[in-house]
Structures are given as C-alpha cells and as structure tokens.
Design a protein around this motif. Structure first.
Motif, mmCIF file in Angstrom:
data_model
loop_
_atom_site.group_PDB
_atom_site.id
_atom_site.type_symbol
_atom_site.label_atom_id
_atom_site.label_comp_id
_atom_site.label_asym_id
_atom_site.label_seq_id
_atom_site.Cartn_x
_atom_site.Cartn_y
_atom_site.Cartn_z
ATOM 1 N N GLU A 148 -35.292 -83.156 1.131
ATOM 2 C CA GLU A 148 -34.872 -84.333 1.808
ATOM 3 C C GLU A 148 -35.093 -85.534 0.913
ATOM 4 O OE1 GLU A 148 -36.232 -81.562 4.847
ATOM 5 O OE2 GLU A 148 -37.000 -82.259 3.014
ATOM 6 N N ALA A 149 -35.999 -85.544 -0.184
ATOM 7 C CA ALA A 149 -36.018 -86.513 -1.272
ATOM 8 C C ALA A 149 -34.920 -86.756 -1.965
ATOM 9 C CB ALA A 149 -37.376 -86.322 -2.003
ATOM 10 N N GLY A 150 -34.171 -86.126 -2.198
ATOM 11 C CA GLY A 150 -32.758 -86.261 -2.666
ATOM 12 C C GLY A 150 -33.054 -85.653 -4.213
ATOM 13 N N ALA A 151 -31.623 -85.368 -4.592
ATOM 14 C CA ALA A 151 -31.397 -84.905 -6.223
ATOM 15 C C ALA A 151 -32.131 -85.400 -7.000
ATOM 16 C CB ALA A 151 -29.855 -84.458 -6.381
ATOM 17 N N ASP A 152 -31.718 -86.918 -6.928
ATOM 18 C CA ASP A 152 -32.333 -87.714 -7.909
ATOM 19 C C ASP A 152 -33.776 -87.673 -8.259
ATOM 20 O OD1 ASP A 152 -29.570 -88.774 -8.350
ATOM 21 O OD2 ASP A 152 -29.978 -90.439 -7.185
ATOM 22 N N VAL A 153 -34.526 -87.727 -7.133
ATOM 23 C CA VAL A 153 -36.003 -87.556 -7.335
ATOM 24 C C VAL A 153 -36.271 -86.152 -7.912
ATOM 25 C CG1 VAL A 153 -38.222 -87.435 -5.868
ATOM 26 C CG2 VAL A 153 -36.412 -89.287 -5.354
ATOM 27 N N ILE A 154 -35.766 -85.332 -7.529
ATOM 28 C CA ILE A 154 -35.915 -83.999 -8.101
ATOM 29 C C ILE A 154 -35.790 -84.059 -9.741
ATOM 30 C CG2 ILE A 154 -35.535 -81.354 -7.682
ATOM 31 C CD1 ILE A 154 -34.569 -81.866 -4.998
ATOM 32 N N GLU A 155 -34.827 -84.310 -9.892
ATOM 33 C CA GLU A 155 -34.283 -84.352 -11.458
ATOM 34 C C GLU A 155 -35.208 -85.263 -12.099
ATOM 35 O OE1 GLU A 155 -32.469 -85.548 -14.932
ATOM 36 O OE2 GLU A 155 -32.798 -86.710 -13.216
ATOM 37 N N LYS A 156 -35.725 -86.595 -11.832
ATOM 38 C CA LYS A 156 -36.555 -87.267 -12.263
ATOM 39 C C LYS A 156 -38.058 -86.547 -12.362
ATOM 40 C CE LYS A 156 -36.293 -91.356 -11.915
ATOM 41 N NZ LYS A 156 -36.125 -92.953 -11.453
ATOM 42 N N VAL A 157 -38.483 -85.894 -11.470
ATOM 43 C CA VAL A 157 -39.783 -85.282 -11.498
ATOM 44 C C VAL A 157 -39.662 -83.956 -12.148
ATOM 45 C CG1 VAL A 157 -41.589 -84.034 -10.090
ATOM 46 C CG2 VAL A 157 -40.431 -86.170 -9.276
ATOM 47 N N THR A 158 -38.667 -83.338 -12.360
ATOM 48 C CA THR A 158 -38.448 -82.111 -13.148
ATOM 49 C C THR A 158 -38.419 -82.479 -14.781
ATOM 50 O OG1 THR A 158 -37.196 -81.085 -11.441
ATOM 51 C CG2 THR A 158 -37.093 -80.135 -13.636
ATOM 52 N N ARG A 159 -37.684 -83.728 -15.041
ATOM 53 C CA ARG A 159 -37.902 -84.023 -16.363
ATOM 54 C C ARG A 159 -38.972 -84.755 -16.926
ATOM 55 N NH1 ARG A 159 -33.716 -87.042 -15.569
ATOM 56 N NH2 ARG A 159 -34.632 -89.129 -15.526
ATOM 57 N N ARG A 160 -39.910 -85.271 -15.999
ATOM 58 C CA ARG A 160 -41.246 -85.904 -16.430
ATOM 59 C C ARG A 160 -42.038 -84.539 -16.805
ATOM 60 N NH1 ARG A 160 -44.529 -86.847 -18.768
ATOM 61 N NH2 ARG A 160 -46.223 -88.541 -18.574
ATOM 62 N N LEU A 161 -42.024 -83.511 -15.916
ATOM 63 C CA LEU A 161 -42.793 -82.527 -15.988
ATOM 64 C C LEU A 161 -42.572 -81.652 -17.345
ATOM 65 C CD1 LEU A 161 -43.247 -80.987 -12.335
ATOM 66 C CD2 LEU A 161 -44.811 -82.176 -13.852
ATOM 67 N N GLN A 162 -41.332 -81.506 -17.720
ATOM 68 C CA GLN A 162 -40.818 -80.741 -18.891
ATOM 69 C C GLN A 162 -41.332 -81.474 -20.116
ATOM 70 O OE1 GLN A 162 -38.981 -77.577 -18.491
ATOM 71 N NE2 GLN A 162 -40.123 -77.487 -20.584
ATOM 72 N N HIS A 163 -41.056 -82.895 -20.025
ATOM 73 C CA HIS A 163 -41.575 -83.713 -20.973
ATOM 74 C C HIS A 163 -43.273 -83.229 -21.364
ATOM 75 C CE1 HIS A 163 -38.037 -86.889 -20.657
ATOM 76 N NE2 HIS A 163 -37.686 -85.599 -21.377
ATOM 77 N N PHE A 164 -43.890 -83.401 -20.154
ATOM 78 C CA PHE A 164 -45.495 -83.353 -20.427
ATOM 79 C C PHE A 164 -45.621 -81.744 -20.822
ATOM 80 C CE2 PHE A 164 -48.916 -80.888 -17.984
ATOM 81 C CZ PHE A 164 -49.967 -81.802 -18.615
ATOM 82 N N ILE A 165 -45.100 -80.925 -20.548
ATOM 83 C CA ILE A 165 -45.415 -79.701 -20.907
ATOM 84 C C ILE A 165 -45.006 -79.364 -22.477
ATOM 85 C CG2 ILE A 165 -43.667 -78.244 -20.282
ATOM 86 C CD1 ILE A 165 -47.460 -77.176 -20.032
ATOM 87 N N ASP A 166 -43.985 -79.863 -22.617
ATOM 88 C CA ASP A 166 -43.549 -79.867 -24.249
ATOM 89 C C ASP A 166 -44.493 -80.647 -25.240
ATOM 90 O OD1 ASP A 166 -41.304 -78.307 -23.153
ATOM 91 O OD2 ASP A 166 -40.128 -80.200 -23.420
ATOM 92 N N ARG A 167 -44.941 -81.741 -24.609
ATOM 93 C CA ARG A 167 -45.915 -82.468 -25.712
ATOM 94 C C ARG A 167 -47.283 -81.790 -25.706
ATOM 95 N NH1 ARG A 167 -43.105 -87.523 -23.824
ATOM 96 N NH2 ARG A 167 -44.643 -87.732 -21.988
ATOM 97 N N LYS A 168 -47.646 -80.949 -24.660
ATOM 98 C CA LYS A 168 -48.905 -80.214 -24.675
ATOM 99 C C LYS A 168 -48.814 -79.261 -25.437
ATOM 100 C CE LYS A 168 -51.811 -82.039 -21.687
ATOM 101 N NZ LYS A 168 -53.287 -82.409 -22.097
ATOM 102 N N ILE A 169 -47.778 -78.380 -25.631
ATOM 103 C CA ILE A 169 -47.462 -77.480 -26.368
ATOM 104 C C ILE A 169 -47.611 -77.815 -27.785
ATOM 105 C CG2 ILE A 169 -45.972 -75.521 -27.214
ATOM 106 C CD1 ILE A 169 -45.140 -75.144 -24.058
ATOM 107 N N ALA A 170 -46.761 -79.109 -28.140
ATOM 108 C CA ALA A 170 -46.677 -79.646 -29.518
ATOM 109 C C ALA A 170 -47.912 -80.174 -29.983
ATOM 110 C CB ALA A 170 -45.864 -80.540 -29.445
ATOM 111 N N LEU A 171 -48.884 -80.252 -29.199
ATOM 112 C CA LEU A 171 -50.317 -80.949 -29.453
ATOM 113 C C LEU A 171 -51.349 -79.808 -29.803
ATOM 114 C CD1 LEU A 171 -52.477 -83.181 -29.875
ATOM 115 C CD2 LEU A 171 -52.792 -83.196 -27.414
ATOM 116 N N HIS A 172 -51.276 -78.895 -28.800
ATOM 117 C CA HIS A 172 -52.412 -77.736 -29.059
ATOM 118 C C HIS A 172 -51.910 -76.546 -29.698
ATOM 119 C CE1 HIS A 172 -54.723 -79.833 -26.245
ATOM 120 N NE2 HIS A 172 -54.204 -79.644 -25.282
ATOM 121 N N MET A 173 -50.487 -76.296 -29.749
ATOM 122 C CA MET A 173 -49.946 -75.323 -30.605
ATOM 123 C C MET A 173 -49.343 -75.703 -31.791
ATOM 124 S SD MET A 173 -50.692 -72.621 -28.916
ATOM 125 C CE MET A 173 -51.712 -72.075 -27.332
ATOM 126 N N GLU A 174 -49.813 -76.784 -32.408
ATOM 127 C CA GLU A 174 -49.133 -77.432 -33.478
ATOM 128 C C GLU A 174 -49.277 -76.558 -34.876
ATOM 129 O OE1 GLU A 174 -49.591 -81.386 -36.436
ATOM 130 O OE2 GLU A 174 -50.914 -80.970 -34.741
#
Length: 904
Positions: A586-612
């Motif tokens: 019910e939150a809408g596709a825009d909210v889902i897409e924004k949250v998904t994109r932010r989470l993907q950025h987070f885990i990508d940066r975590k991997i880049a930091l710890h698995m450098e």
C-alpha cells in the motif's frame, strides 16, 4: 359541532407525518397540550417545539420530569401526566391505538372519551382505531394519511451480512445485549435503545447512531413509538414477547408499528428477520407492507369516577365493570394491586379514615414500580412514604437524603447502573409530587443531578461494551471520504484521528492485534489511507540516512535502527548479493523502489569496505595464468581456503606467481591459505552471511565472539562453517587459523618422529590447558601419549641476609631438639605430561570431516616414548653423509614429519 370545537382522528400507518402534523396544528393555536406514549418521545417533541418557540413558553411534564415556565403556552406530556381541565385551545393524543393495550390502555381510553381542546382535538394513531372512534365519538372527523415511502419485506438475513443503518429489535434486555455484543465484534459496534433508559442516556446513544459513529442500532420495541431515526432496515430477532404475564406471539399491527421505523421520510425501507426468528409467512408480510390489519374490537377501560370516601369504596369503584360492550375492564394494574395490599395493613387502615387520607393513599399507590421488584417490597416502600406524609405532612429530609445517597454512585457495570437508575427514577417521581417534600426545587434538582450522572455513566458503559470507538470513528471518516489524520510517535505507535491503530515498524504497518473480523479490515483500510504520506516522508528520510544508521544481522536481515527494513537474498555471485525490501504494497511502488535502492547501496558499500582485499584481487588485471586462476578460486572461497583442497594448485605456482599473490596480502600457510585482513571481526561477520546466502542455508550460523583464539567446535555446524568463520576444527575445539600457523611454525623445529612435549609458548598462544592442547594436537594429526613423573622442584635461592646470618652468631634454631622439629613430607609431587608424535595413520584431508566428541581423552597408551625434555634427547646417527637433495618446502603440511625422516 361548531368548527372551533372539532374532533379529528388522523389515522394511518407509520411514516405518515402524524406527529409533525399535530405539532404544526398546536402551534397554530394560542395554547395547547399534546400527550405522548413515552417519556423519551415527549422529550423529543419538547426539544422540537423549544427550537421553534423558545423554552419560555413550552412545558415538559412527565412522571419524572417537570419543566414549567411561568408563561407556559404549550404543554408536552406523557399521556398519564396530561393536566386535566385546564382549558387549552388545542389538545392531541398520539398513538391512540394503545387504547387496546392491556397495561396502559385504560389511560388512553379515558383521554379518548374525556380529554378535549376548546377549539381542536386530535387523536393520532393506526387506522385500526377507525371503528371504535366512530362508534364512541360519532362527531369525529377522519383524516387518512398515506405512508410517504415504500416498505418491503426482505426475508431472513444473518447479522454478519446486515447492511449499515439497520436496527435489530429484541424483546428482552439479555437479547439486546447479546446482539449488541455480536455486532461489536463483527461490525465495530452498535447503539442501544431501550424504554428503561433515561432520556439522557437514550439521546446520547441515538446521537451516536445518527451522527454515524456506529451504523447499527439494537433496540426493544420502544423504537416503534414515534422515534424518528435514520433507519433503512429493521430486523426482528424474535417474533414473540413477554407481556408481563406470559410469552405471546406479536400481532401483525405490532410488527408493523416497529417495522415502519424503516425508511423515514421519502426514503424506502425494508424489514426482515434475523437470528433464530423464523421467516414471516407471506400473508403476514403482505399485511404489513399493505397496512391491512384486523380492526381493534374492544378498548381497555377502568372507571374514572373514583369514590374517595372510604378505602373499600375506592377499591370497589376501581373494580367496577363497564356497562358498554365496546369497553372491557382492564386487568388489575400495579397501583390497584398495591392499594389492595396496603388495605390489609392495620396502621394504613387506621390512617385512611377520611376522604383526604384515602386520596393521599391512592396518590402514593400510583408511584410506579420502576425498580421492578416484588409487589410486597414495593408496597413496603410506599407504606413508609404514606405514613410519613400522613403523620408529618412531608417526607423527612434526612431519610430521603439517605435513600438518594445510597444510589449516587457511578461505579459498576451496566446492570448495576441500570438498577441504580431505576431506583433514582422512583425518587425523581416522588420529588415531582407537589407538597410531598419540604423543598421541592432542591429535591427535584438533586434527583435530576443523580439521574444525569448515572445516565452518563450508563452511556459510557454501554459504549465501552458495545462500541469499538476506534472502529466507529474510522468507519465514519472512510464513509465520508474525509482525509484521515495519522500521527506516528517516536516509538512507532500510530494513531489515526486520535485512535491507536497499531505500529509502523520500518515500512511495514503492524496492526493492533486486538482487532478482528470486520474491525480488522476497517483498521487496515483507514490506517493505510492515513499512512500514505508518512510512508513517503519516511522513505525520503531513510534514503538520506547515513550508513551508520543501517546494519545487517547475522541472519541476513537489514535493519534501520531497531526496525527490519529488508533482507539479503542470493545474487549471481557471492560478493554480489541482492536485497529484498520490507515495504507494504500500500506504500506504493515509488517507496518500494527508493527503499530497495538505498539498501542495495548500503550492502555494496559494506562489501567494498570489508572485502576490499578480495575486490582488489578481482580487479588486478596484471595477474595471469595459474596466479589468476588461483586468485579467482580464492575469491569464490571468500578469501579462505584449506591448503589440502588446493595442494596441487599450490605446487603448480611458481615463485613469481606466489609473489604476485602475496602482494595482495595472501598468506600461504601450512594448513590454510588466507588473507589476514579478512580475519578481523567485521569481515568475518559479513563473510559468514555471504557464504550462507550462496550456500542456500535456511538458518545462518553465527560468527564466533571476536578476540578468541579457540572456540568450542560445533559438530552440527554445516560443512565449511569453521573455515568461513576463520577457524580450523581440531578435536573438541577450533583454533583461529592465523594462530594455528604460528603454532605450525613452532612445531617445525620439534622432533615429531622421536616425540616432543608441548612448550609453554605453545600453550600460551593457544590459551589452552595441557589437556586441551593434547586434544587439539590429536585433531591436527598427532598422537598424544600421557605420562606422569616426579615434579622437579627448583632449589631455593639463598638470600644475602641469610648468608650474613650464617657467618655471624650461631643459629638459635640449632638448639631445638630433633624430635621437636617438624617432619618433612617425603612423598614426591607428580606432574602429568604429554609426548606428541606425528600420527600418519590419523592424517586426514579435512579436520572438520572427522567429528569428535568434546572432552574425548587421547588414544595414546602406555609409557611415553623418549625421555623428558629436561634430560638427554634421543639421538639418530647415520654413517652416510647428508644428501644434497632438494630442500623441504616449508609450506608443505608434512614438513615436520619429513624433517624428522631426514634426520634419520
């Protein structure tokens, strides 16, 4: 009859506007009186006239309420309380068909026969009264009125499928409460209307229904008496009622009177049955819809000409039969029954000795039994009132105050408050009688105040029990399509229009668990509608939040503070996981897409930091050949690989390839090939999650506590767990792989064939006891043989003071006799030691593939081989000179064993 003295009977079914017509006719005259069947209806009509003419000219007189302004022109009364002989220009009596009622019919019949206005008299009621009125009042004029809307029978219907704006009718308090409770659970709540309610409670309940707080009304047959409500459908839960003496089926005209409440004004209405009530017969249903009923035959009557000279004469006049065949003597009423009871009391008989006393006794006997108690208890109460009035002329103030004080309490449930309200009605009625109390205005205001407090408390209890206030408010706003105001506090608690509806946990709404059924659906719809802007605001705040506010759990969950906002899912590669956001649809596709994109950025940066180190290895285009292949294999293994798994590949690497790999921090250990930077707690925690995702585990194993050299080995853990956590299982415990390599470096210098003991440095780096170290060595492929020996004590050092003392004066202790000196313990102190030798038969590919019970004892038997480390070591001699063979590879896992063989 003169035109100014005309008598008119306005007859017709319900919803014909008869009462409204009577009000208009009364206000066309200078003065008027209108009698109504119920106190509730009298109050409603009073309020309507006050709105039109103001309170200064309108009086309200009922048995329990009396509002009489000095300049009264219009009197609104219950039929029993109508003033007699006041000579008003206009007089009207509503629901005149009640002349046939067994209990109250004689009062209506008396008004029909004797009550008249100077210029105009109206009798309003059902068309079934046409013949009796024509017979008893030949000069009466008849006005027929047609129903303004259509009334149809809709058959049986379950309460769960009842449409909004419906009234369900029951004929007992228990039945009404049961239906209201069911509607509360299924529909959110219902208003309750009963004749026993005070006008204040009834008005509060009706207002709740009329303004849309609830869509259902549960009532007794009290709603059939002229109460104008916004009802679309009337459902009967029963077709029989208790009339005070017996259960009897409802007659067609009684059903029609109640069913006619549906479809007020020009709006059509329907009626039917519900619950256990059987469907109506077709003929009965047609009679109701076509308003065809059997005419009233005989009217209830009681002699109005009472003999007050003597008590027995009064009773005889009350029991006198009618001489008119059209009238039938009514059954014994409560007032007559009480009068007969008191007439049997000696003291009452002595006091009622004259006409004035008999009149007073009769007035007291007419106090209604609002409490519904037994006739004897009611008679005892009235006897006390009569005795006080006869002896003192007034009811004592202190006695009356005690009676009222006992009732003036608002705690308790619905039944308790209903009983108190019935009790206070008795004293309200008494206070309204002129001349019965010392200060009439005081006691009238006192009893009215107590009734109001009890009425408010009863309304509150009825609402608490039968109305889910939260659901009713939200239903009304949704129905009116109004914007709903939602608030979310710092704890995530969501309120919509001030009502708690649940909690917003991240981007998912968790609805209040106490809701169920239709209430649950209503809450969900209202909450989602109100939370839509909050979802967008929260998504914006989340997208701009720093990485420090977001984290992943060891089970692959993604957290924003304390709220789960998503989870990791397997991607195309172990180092490229995907995210799945936890967001309500019910939150809408825009909210889902924004949250998904932010989470993907987070885990990508975590991997880049710890698995450098791994990512750098992956990006190194200078690697080629075997080095490049070995690097990709290490990347796939997330930076840790058992050497035994890649022994052939390692052998194939030349020194240049190894050098290129070592530049990336890769260490070629005896047991493991790894990157030391990836053994830190943060990379280890992330590596375990990525490995678990790639392996498809349902439950992810947790990482060991940081900083420990050894941890208990888990034989139930999935294969590969210990390696991914940075440990190697060896016996009952697992040792961190970097510390294992340090131990391996120490073991290379030992004689693994001839046997050696564990040194203090070995125990120190592992942090183990000797027994634990022995078990660890067995897990690594060594044999551990246990032995005991006498512990060698270190010679005590001679202090300088002791030496001076020896050269100087003789020792005083030398004079102590030998037999008095303490005896020394000559039992030698023993110590346990282990001798370790390489056990080739126990060599294995994976230490993890050999599960071992924790605490298992070493399998070595017999005496230890070789001498203790403190004595001469066992020597190996050879006549041949040493061969100039190829050097032993220090990275070989069997370097220690090969070194021992080379010395032979």
């Amino acid at each position: 009859m003169a035109a100014q003295q005309r008598i008119i009977a306005v007859l017709g079914p319900t919803n014909t506007g008869k009462t409204t017509y009577a009000i208009e006719r009364m206000l066309a005259h200078r003065t008027g009186v209108i009698g109504l069947p119920l106190r509730l209806l009298a109050r409603e009509v009073y309020d309507r006239i006050v709105t039109l003419r103001g309170p200064s000219v309108v009086a309200l007189v009922t048995g329990e309420e009396r509002i009489v302004p000095p300049r009264t022109q219009y009197w609104v009364c219950t039929v029993e309380a109508m003033p007699q002989g006041m000579g008003a220009d206009f007089l009207a009596v509503d629901e005149i068909q009640l002349c046939a009622d067994p209990e109250r019919g004689h009062v209506f019949t008396e008004r029909l026969l004797s009550a008249r206005g100077l210029h105009e008299t109206l009798f309003m009621g059902a068309d079934t009264m046409r013949d009796p009125i024509k017979s008893l009042i030949p000069d009466a004029q008849f006005v027929a009125r047609e129903r303004m809307s259509e009334l149809a029978y809709s058959g049986p219907k379950k309460i769960s499928r009842m449409r909004p704006r419906s009234a369900i009718v029951g004929f007992s308090v228990e039945n009404v409460y049961a239906i209201a409770e069911l509607i509360r659970r299924q529909k959110g709540g219902a208003a309750v209307v009963m004749g026993a309610l005070s006008p204040r409670t009834r008005n509060a309940q009706v207002e709740m229904y009329q303004n849309g707080d609830v869509d259902f009304l549960v009532a007794t047959d009290a709603i059939g008496m002229g109460l104008n409500l916004d009802i679309d459908h009337v459902a009967f839960s029963s077709l029989s009622k208790f009339d005070g003496q017996r259960m009897r089926p409802l007659m067609a005209n009684e059903l029609a009177q109640i069913a006619g409440r549906a479809g007020r004004g020009m709006k059509p209405g329907t009626f039917g049955v519900t619950g256990e009530a059987p469907p109506l017969h077709d003929e009965l249903a047609r009679a109701i819809t076509e308003h065809r009923f059997q005419p009233v035959g005989k009217l209830q009557w009681r002699n109005p000409k009472l003999q007050m000279g003597r008590l027995d004469a009064l009773i005889a006049s009350l029991e006198q039969p009618s001489h008119d065949d059209r009238l039938v003597k009514s059954r014994e009423a409560d007032d007559l029954r009480v009068l007969k009871t008191l007439a049997g009391e000696t003291e009452v008989m002595a006091r009622a000795s004259d006409a004035k006393s008999v009149q007073l006794l009769w007035d007291v006997c007419r106090v209604p039994d609002f409490r519904g108690i037994s006739n004897s208890e009611h008679a005892n109460l009235l006897e006390g009132i009569f005795n006080d009035l006869h002896e003192l002329g007034r009811i004592p103030d202190d006695w009356l105050a005690r009676q009222i004080k006992r009732i003036d309490r608002i705690e308790g449930d619905i039944d308790t408050l209903s009983k108190r309200l019935a009790f206070i009605r008795t004293w309200t009625y008494v206070a309204q009688r002129s001349g019965w109390t010392n200060d009439e205005n005081h006691w009238r205001s006192q009893t009215r105040a107590v009734e109001d407090r009890l009425s408010d408390a009863l309304h509150e209890r009825l609402t608490q029990r039968f109305v889910d206030r939260r659901t009713s408010v939200l239903l009304r706003r949704l129905k009116q399509k109004e914007a709903l105001l939602a608030e979310v506090n710092d704890k995530g608690e969501v309120t919509v229009e001030g009502e708690f509806v649940g909690r917003l946990e991240g981007f998912r709404f968790s609805q209040d668990k106490s809701a169920s059924g239709a209430e649950e659906k209503t809450l969900r719809a209202a909450s989602v509608a109100a939370l839509t802007p909050h979802f967008h605001l929260r998504a914006d705040r989340f997208y701009n939040a720093p990485d420090t506010e977001i984290d992943f759990t060891e089970q692959g969950g993604l957290m924003w503070g304390e709220y789960a906002v998503g989870k990791l899912v397997a991607g195309p590669e172990a180092l490229k996981p995907q995210v799945q956001a936890f967001v309500d649809d019910e939150a809408g596709a825009d909210v889902i897409e924004k949250v998904t994109r932010r989470l993907q950025h987070f885990i990508d940066r975590k991997i880049a930091l710890h698995m450098e180190p791994l990512l750098n290895l992956q990006k190194d285009d200078t690697l080629s050949g075997m080095a490049r292949g070995f690097g990709f294999r290490l990347i796939e293994a997330l930076g840790l690989v058992a050497r035994s798994d890649v022994a052939e590949d390692v052998k194939a690497l030349d020194q240049d390839a190894r050098g290129a790999l070592r530049k990336h921090g890769i260490r070629f250990g005896q047991f493991t090939i790894f990157m030391p930077l990836l053994l830190k707690p943060a990379p280890t925690r992330l590596r375990l999650v990525l490995w678990s995702l790639a392996a498809g585990h349902q439950e992810f194993p947790e990482s060991p506590p940081p900083g420990l050299v050894t941890v208990p080995s888990d034989e139930h853990a999935p294969a590969g767990y210990h390696l991914m956590s940075g440990y190697r299982a060896a016996g009952a415990r697992a040792i961190r792989i970097d510390m294992l390599e340090r131990l391996a470096d120490m073991l290379r210098t030992e004689d693994s064939r001839g046997g050696f003991e564990g040194k203090a440095d070995m125990l120190s780096i592992t942090g183990m006891t000797l027994e634990q170290f022995a078990d660890l060595m067995q897990g690594l492929g060594y044999k551990a043989e246990k032995g005991e020996r006498e512990k060698v004590k270190a010679a005590p050092a001679t202090k300088p003071d002791d030496a001076v003392k020896a050269v100087g004066a003789p020792d005083e202790t030398a004079e102590v006799p030998a037999e008095d000196a303490p005896k020394e313990d000559t039992t030698p102190e023993m110590e346990v030691f282990y001798t370790f030798t390489w056990g080739r038969a126990r060599q294995q590919k994976h230490a993890e593939s050999r599960p071992r019970k924790q605490g298992g004892a070493p399998k070595g038997k017999g005496k230890p081989r070789g001498k203790p480390q403190g004595g001469n070591k066992a020597q190996n001699f050879s006549a041949r000179p040493p061969k100039s063979e190829k050097k032993i590879d220090p990275d070989n896992p069997f370097a220690a064993a090969l070194a021992g063989l080379a010395k032979k």
